[in-house]
Design a protein around this motif. Structure first.
Motif, short mmCIF file in Angstrom:
data_model
loop_
_atom_site.label_atom_id
_atom_site.label_comp_id
_atom_site.label_asym_id
_atom_site.label_seq_id
_atom_site.Cartn_x
_atom_site.Cartn_y
_atom_site.Cartn_z
N GLU A 79 27.76 38.77 40.30
CA GLU A 79 28.83 39.77 40.19
C GLU A 79 30.24 39.24 40.46
OE1 GLU A 79 27.87 43.34 42.40
OE2 GLU A 79 26.44 43.94 40.86
N PRO A 80 30.72 38.30 39.67
CA PRO A 80 32.12 37.93 39.84
C PRO A 80 33.02 39.13 39.60
CG PRO A 80 31.20 36.97 37.82
CD PRO A 80 30.07 37.60 38.56
N ASN A 81 34.02 39.28 40.42
CA ASN A 81 34.93 40.44 40.35
C ASN A 81 36.37 39.98 40.55
OD1 ASN A 81 33.09 42.72 40.09
ND2 ASN A 81 32.39 42.15 42.13
N TRP A 82 36.90 39.27 39.58
CA TRP A 82 38.27 38.77 39.68
C TRP A 82 39.05 39.14 38.44
CZ3 TRP A 82 34.74 34.22 39.91
CH2 TRP A 82 34.30 33.97 41.20
N THR A 83 40.28 39.53 38.62
CA THR A 83 41.13 39.65 37.44
C THR A 83 41.98 38.40 37.33
OG1 THR A 83 42.73 40.98 36.22
CG2 THR A 83 43.05 40.85 38.59
N PHE A 84 42.15 37.94 36.10
CA PHE A 84 42.98 36.78 35.81
C PHE A 84 44.18 37.17 34.97
CE2 PHE A 84 38.45 35.51 35.89
CZ PHE A 84 38.47 34.76 37.05
N GLU A 85 44.35 38.47 34.71
CA GLU A 85 45.39 38.95 33.81
C GLU A 85 46.24 39.99 34.52
OE1 GLU A 85 43.55 40.15 30.11
OE2 GLU A 85 42.17 38.44 30.19
N GLU A 86 47.54 39.79 34.46
CA GLU A 86 48.51 40.66 35.13
C GLU A 86 48.34 42.12 34.69
OE1 GLU A 86 51.40 41.30 37.90
OE2 GLU A 86 50.68 39.31 37.38
N GLY A 87 48.30 43.02 35.69
CA GLY A 87 48.28 44.44 35.40
C GLY A 87 46.91 45.00 35.04
N LYS A 88 45.87 44.19 35.12
CA LYS A 88 44.52 44.67 34.79
C LYS A 88 43.78 45.09 36.06
CE LYS A 88 44.72 43.78 30.33
NZ LYS A 88 43.97 42.78 29.60
N ASN A 89 42.67 45.78 35.90
CA ASN A 89 41.84 46.19 37.02
C ASN A 89 41.50 44.99 37.89
OD1 ASN A 89 38.88 46.42 38.13
ND2 ASN A 89 39.64 48.52 37.97
N LYS A 90 41.63 45.13 39.21
CA LYS A 90 41.47 44.00 40.13
C LYS A 90 40.07 43.40 40.11
CE LYS A 90 40.25 46.69 44.23
NZ LYS A 90 40.55 46.97 45.63
N ASN A 91 39.07 44.14 39.62
CA ASN A 91 37.70 43.65 39.60
C ASN A 91 37.30 42.98 38.29
OD1 ASN A 91 37.43 46.46 41.46
ND2 ASN A 91 36.63 44.58 42.32
N GLY A 92 38.26 42.82 37.39
CA GLY A 92 37.98 42.07 36.17
C GLY A 92 37.27 42.84 35.07
N ILE A 93 37.18 44.14 35.20
CA ILE A 93 36.46 44.89 34.17
C ILE A 93 37.25 45.05 32.88
CG2 ILE A 93 35.03 46.14 35.82
CD1 ILE A 93 36.86 48.57 35.50
N GLN A 94 38.56 44.81 32.93
CA GLN A 94 39.40 44.95 31.74
C GLN A 94 39.87 43.62 31.16
OE1 GLN A 94 42.46 47.29 33.63
NE2 GLN A 94 41.60 49.22 32.87
N ASP A 95 39.58 42.52 31.81
CA ASP A 95 40.06 41.23 31.32
C ASP A 95 39.54 40.94 29.92
OD1 ASP A 95 40.97 41.10 33.97
OD2 ASP A 95 40.76 38.93 33.99
N THR A 96 40.37 40.31 29.12
CA THR A 96 39.99 40.04 27.74
C THR A 96 39.63 38.58 27.50
OG1 THR A 96 42.32 39.74 27.16
CG2 THR A 96 41.38 41.93 26.82
N LEU A 97 40.02 37.68 28.41
CA LEU A 97 39.79 36.26 28.19
C LEU A 97 38.78 35.67 29.18
CD1 LEU A 97 43.46 35.12 27.52
CD2 LEU A 97 41.67 35.64 25.84
N ASN A 98 38.95 35.94 30.46
CA ASN A 98 38.06 35.41 31.50
C ASN A 98 37.94 33.88 31.47
OD1 ASN A 98 37.06 37.88 32.85
ND2 ASN A 98 36.24 38.35 30.82
N ALA A 99 38.99 33.21 31.06
CA ALA A 99 38.94 31.75 30.88
C ALA A 99 38.59 31.00 32.18
CB ALA A 99 40.25 31.24 30.30
N PRO A 100 39.19 31.32 33.34
CA PRO A 100 38.81 30.58 34.55
C PRO A 100 37.34 30.78 34.93
CG PRO A 100 40.89 31.71 34.86
CD PRO A 100 40.31 32.23 33.58
N LEU A 101 36.82 31.98 34.72
CA LEU A 101 35.41 32.24 35.03
C LEU A 101 34.51 31.45 34.08
CD1 LEU A 101 33.15 33.62 36.53
CD2 LEU A 101 33.46 35.62 35.04
N LYS A 102 34.83 31.46 32.80
CA LYS A 102 34.00 30.70 31.86
C LYS A 102 34.01 29.22 32.22
CE LYS A 102 32.95 29.43 27.18
NZ LYS A 102 33.14 29.64 25.75
N LYS A 103 35.18 28.67 32.53
CA LYS A 103 35.26 27.25 32.88
C LYS A 103 34.37 26.94 34.08
CE LYS A 103 38.37 23.50 34.25
NZ LYS A 103 37.35 22.96 35.16
#
Length: 201
Positions: free
Chosen positions: A30-54
């Motif tokens: 259950e990773p729960n991080w946002t990497f995109e400014e202004g998105k939900n803090k738990n990462g549910i709205q992120d569109t790229l997730n590049a750091p998590l994929k890496k």
């Protein structure tokens, strides 16, 4: 911390690479991080997730340096369900895991994972579900089995009333809880030990 995590997974894989009773490595729960400014803090709205994929790719590479046998399970961002930018899978022995709580038990609620399975020819796994009601549990598992998706409870049992099995709070343990809340006298060491052992049994 990421470097430590990658190194830890390599050590774990070295230790368990030949163990037949290990089915898979679920690399990040259950990773729960946002990497995109202004998105939900738990990462549910992120569109790229590049750091998590890496990080997931780096962990997989470290595991594969020492273990080419066991399955690697990945989870998306936002409690395991946001796979934007993470797929396609990068390993031939990989499972796409998702978690399901407190939503409808209809095909629409799992359709993206059915689509992933078909598109990438990769197995999907309901790695966690539970915390609801007996009716909801029954409907959820029926939905998974109708769609040929394996599943696991989280947790199967706990102190409480909304899981498949309930552990009842014994009076001695309740006294400990009340003491921690400042509402009861401190139990003796013997009383506390007895209460914890009863709970464990």
């Amino acid at each position: 911390n990421q470097q430590k995590l990658v190194a830890l997974w390599k050590k774990l894989a070295e230790r368990y690479k030949d163990e037949p009773w290990i089915g898979a490595y679920d690399v990040i729960n259950e990773p729960n991080w946002t990497f995109e400014e202004g998105k939900n803090k738990n990462g549910i709205q992120d569109t790229l997730n590049a750091p998590l994929k890496k990080l997931l790719v780096d962990i997989t590479k470290a595991i594969r340096e020492v273990d080419t046998n066991h399955i690697v399970i990945i989870e998306g961002n936002g409690w395991g369900n946001n796979y934007n930018g993470i797929l396609p899978p990068w390993d031939d022995n990989m499972v796409i895991s998702f978690h399901k709580y407190w939503n409808y038990n209809d095909t629409a609620s799992i359709q993206q994972f059915i689509d992933f399975r078909k598109k990438y020819n990769a197995p999907v796994w309901l790695g966690e579900t539970g915390e609801n009601s007996n009716v909801w549990f029954t409907d959820a598992i029926r939905l998974m089995e109708e769609n040929n998706i394996g599943w696991a409870w989280w947790p199967l049992k706990k102190l409480g009333f909304n899981n498949p099995l309930e552990v009842l709070v014994n009076p001695g343990y309740q006294q400990i809880l009340d003491y921690w809340e400042g509402e009861a006298e401190k139990p003796s060491e013997e009383e506390a030990y007895k209460a914890f052992m009863q709970l464990a049994e």
